[in-house]
Design a protein around this motif. Structure first.
Motif: not given
Length: 105
Positions: A52-66
């Motif tokens: 979901d685009p809401k999960a994409v934060d360029p400043a926090d890619t670690e959370t997305l990876a998790d």
């Protein structure tokens, strides 16, 4: 003896059929309340990943990876449960499941 051999051949055919069915069946896992969804086959092959685009934060890619890792793990756990459901009775009939190639249990 012939009857025992026929039973073993039927169980082997049933096992092959169940493995084919698992390879075709897809299960899903998700993380982050559905922000990331992974789809795998019953045999564990990753088929799709939806973010979901809401999960994409360029400043926090670690959370997305998790979230991606968690979704794939959840999907694989669901695939494992499906494997046990489909293959468990067959594996038990063939001697408890140990020593059967391709079965993780």
């Amino acid at each position: 003896m012939q009857q025992l051999l026929q039973q073993a051949q039927k169980m082997q055919q049933d096992l092959a059929t169940a493995q084919e069915e698992l390879a075709r069946t897809e299960v899903e896992g998700q993380a982050g309340g559905g922000l990331v969804k992974a789809t795998v086959t019953g045999s564990g092959e990753l088929r799709a990943l939806v973010i979901d685009p809401k999960a994409v934060d360029p400043a926090d890619t670690e959370t997305l990876a998790d979230l991606v890792v968690a979704a794939v793990q959840a999907a694989n756990e669901n695939a494992q449960a499906l494997q046990e459901q489909k293959m468990g009775p067959l594996a038990q009939a063939l001697g408890g499941g140990s020593g059967i190639p391709g079965l993780p249990f």
